[in-house]
Design a protein around this motif. Structure first.
Motif, PDB file in Angstrom:
ATOM      1  N   GLY A  84      40.062   1.293  -8.981  1.00  0.00           N
ATOM      2  CA  GLY A  84      39.167   2.349  -9.619  1.00  0.00           C
ATOM      3  C   GLY A  84      38.085   1.976 -10.294  1.00  0.00           C
ATOM      4  N   ASP A  85      37.781   2.021 -11.645  1.00  0.00           N
ATOM      5  CA  ASP A  85      36.926   1.484 -12.266  1.00  0.00           C
ATOM      6  C   ASP A  85      37.171   0.157 -13.033  1.00  0.00           C
ATOM      7  OD1 ASP A  85      35.240   3.759 -12.193  1.00  0.00           O
ATOM      8  OD2 ASP A  85      35.774   4.667 -14.011  1.00  0.00           O
ATOM      9  N   ASP A  86      38.469  -0.380 -12.511  1.00  0.00           N
ATOM     10  CA  ASP A  86      38.744  -1.834 -13.112  1.00  0.00           C
ATOM     11  C   ASP A  86      38.421  -2.933 -11.988  1.00  0.00           C
ATOM     12  OD1 ASP A  86      39.707  -0.406 -15.269  1.00  0.00           O
ATOM     13  OD2 ASP A  86      41.913  -0.740 -14.760  1.00  0.00           O
ATOM     14  N   ALA A  87      38.069  -4.081 -12.379  1.00  0.00           N
ATOM     15  CA  ALA A  87      37.859  -5.095 -11.486  1.00  0.00           C
ATOM     16  C   ALA A  87      39.303  -6.010 -11.638  1.00  0.00           C
ATOM     17  CB  ALA A  87      36.696  -6.185 -11.788  1.00  0.00           C
ATOM     18  N   VAL A  88      39.878  -6.539 -10.616  1.00  0.00           N
ATOM     19  CA  VAL A  88      41.052  -7.429 -10.537  1.00  0.00           C
ATOM     20  C   VAL A  88      40.496  -8.654 -10.065  1.00  0.00           C
ATOM     21  CG1 VAL A  88      43.256  -7.807  -9.855  1.00  0.00           C
ATOM     22  CG2 VAL A  88      42.792  -5.292 -10.695  1.00  0.00           C
ATOM     23  N   VAL A  89      40.461  -9.671 -10.764  1.00  0.00           N
ATOM     24  CA  VAL A  89      40.253 -11.341 -10.415  1.00  0.00           C
ATOM     25  C   VAL A  89      41.527 -12.018 -10.031  1.00  0.00           C
ATOM     26  CG1 VAL A  89      38.971 -13.340 -10.904  1.00  0.00           C
ATOM     27  CG2 VAL A  89      38.303 -11.384 -11.541  1.00  0.00           C
ATOM     28  N   ARG A  90      41.748 -12.384  -8.738  1.00  0.00           N
ATOM     29  CA  ARG A  90      43.024 -13.279  -8.647  1.00  0.00           C
ATOM     30  C   ARG A  90      42.486 -14.628  -8.235  1.00  0.00           C
ATOM     31  NH1 ARG A  90      43.500  -8.276  -5.629  1.00  0.00           N
ATOM     32  NH2 ARG A  90      45.377  -6.889  -6.691  1.00  0.00           N
ATOM     33  N   VAL A  91      43.272 -15.595  -8.680  1.00  0.00           N
ATOM     34  CA  VAL A  91      43.136 -16.902  -8.637  1.00  0.00           C
ATOM     35  C   VAL A  91      44.240 -17.543  -8.315  1.00  0.00           C
ATOM     36  CG1 VAL A  91      42.160 -19.055  -9.706  1.00  0.00           C
ATOM     37  CG2 VAL A  91      41.191 -16.983 -10.480  1.00  0.00           C
ATOM     38  N   GLU A  92      44.230 -18.276  -7.281  1.00  0.00           N
ATOM     39  CA  GLU A  92      45.473 -19.036  -6.649  1.00  0.00           C
ATOM     40  C   GLU A  92      45.594 -20.380  -7.450  1.00  0.00           C
ATOM     41  OE1 GLU A  92      45.477 -19.510  -2.451  1.00  0.00           O
ATOM     42  OE2 GLU A  92      45.096 -17.463  -2.054  1.00  0.00           O
ATOM     43  N   LEU A  93      46.866 -20.398  -8.373  1.00  0.00           N
ATOM     44  CA  LEU A  93      47.170 -21.426  -9.026  1.00  0.00           C
ATOM     45  C   LEU A  93      48.612 -22.034  -8.765  1.00  0.00           C
ATOM     46  CD1 LEU A  93      45.214 -20.255 -12.161  1.00  0.00           C
ATOM     47  CD2 LEU A  93      44.577 -22.143 -10.564  1.00  0.00           C
ATOM     48  N   PRO A  94      48.973 -22.179  -7.573  1.00  0.00           N
ATOM     49  CA  PRO A  94      50.432 -22.537  -7.620  1.00  0.00           C
ATOM     50  C   PRO A  94      51.030 -23.820  -8.016  1.00  0.00           C
ATOM     51  CG  PRO A  94      49.247 -22.992  -5.774  1.00  0.00           C
ATOM     52  CD  PRO A  94      48.252 -22.399  -6.467  1.00  0.00           C
TER      53      PRO A  94
END
Length: 152
Positions: free
Chosen positions: A44-54
């Motif tokens: 939508g109007d949001d940004a989602v940043v995903r960072v892989e940190l296992p």
């Protein structure tokens, strides 16, 4: 340091390609640091940043901040393993610091940012990052309806 922009009019595939080349290219291997994979998705109007940190303890080893118009994710990976085999001890130590930054639109404040961690992935939601960015259609006129150009 790697920078991605949440606010861009450039080709997103070219930006992703540059990110991958930077993360896995010769510069990353010379530096010897830890560069976690990241992606930006629009919701939508949001940004989602995903960072892989296992395998990280995010409460202890990861910091998420808004700093001078940038979303900054930084931390440290520490992994030690010791194994006893045939009377010998094998110890493996992997560590490294990382810092990923993402340019934010001017109207975004720290209050619009929230973060959660699940199954090795840090998700950072930037509420309203894309608000007001819808394209505006401009009417095209033809013939005599076209505006006149004055000559000096």
């Amino acid at each position: 340091m790697s920078t991605l922009s949440l606010w861009t009019r450039r080709d997103p595939f070219a930006e992703f390609d540059a990110l991958v080349r930077h993360a896995f290219g010769p510069a990353a291997t010379r530096r010897g640091g830890f560069v976690p994979a990241a992606e930006i998705a629009r919701d939508g109007d949001d940004a989602v940043v995903r960072v892989e940190l296992p395998g990280l303890d995010v409460e202890k080893d990861v910091t998420v901040e808004v700093e001078r118009g940038q979303l900054v994710v930084r931390g440290e990976r520490r992994d030690e393993r010791t194994e006893e085999r045939d009377g010998r001890s094998l110890r493996e130590v992997r560590y490294g610091t990382f810092r990923r930054s993402f340019a934010l639109p001017q109207h975004v404040t720290a209050d619009a940012v929230s973060a959660s961690y699940d199954a090795g992935v840090l998700s950072v939601r930037v509420t309203g990052a894309y608000a007001g960015t819808a394209a505006k259609k401009i009417a095209v006129t033809s013939g005599t309806d076209a505006p006149a150009i004055e000559q000096a």
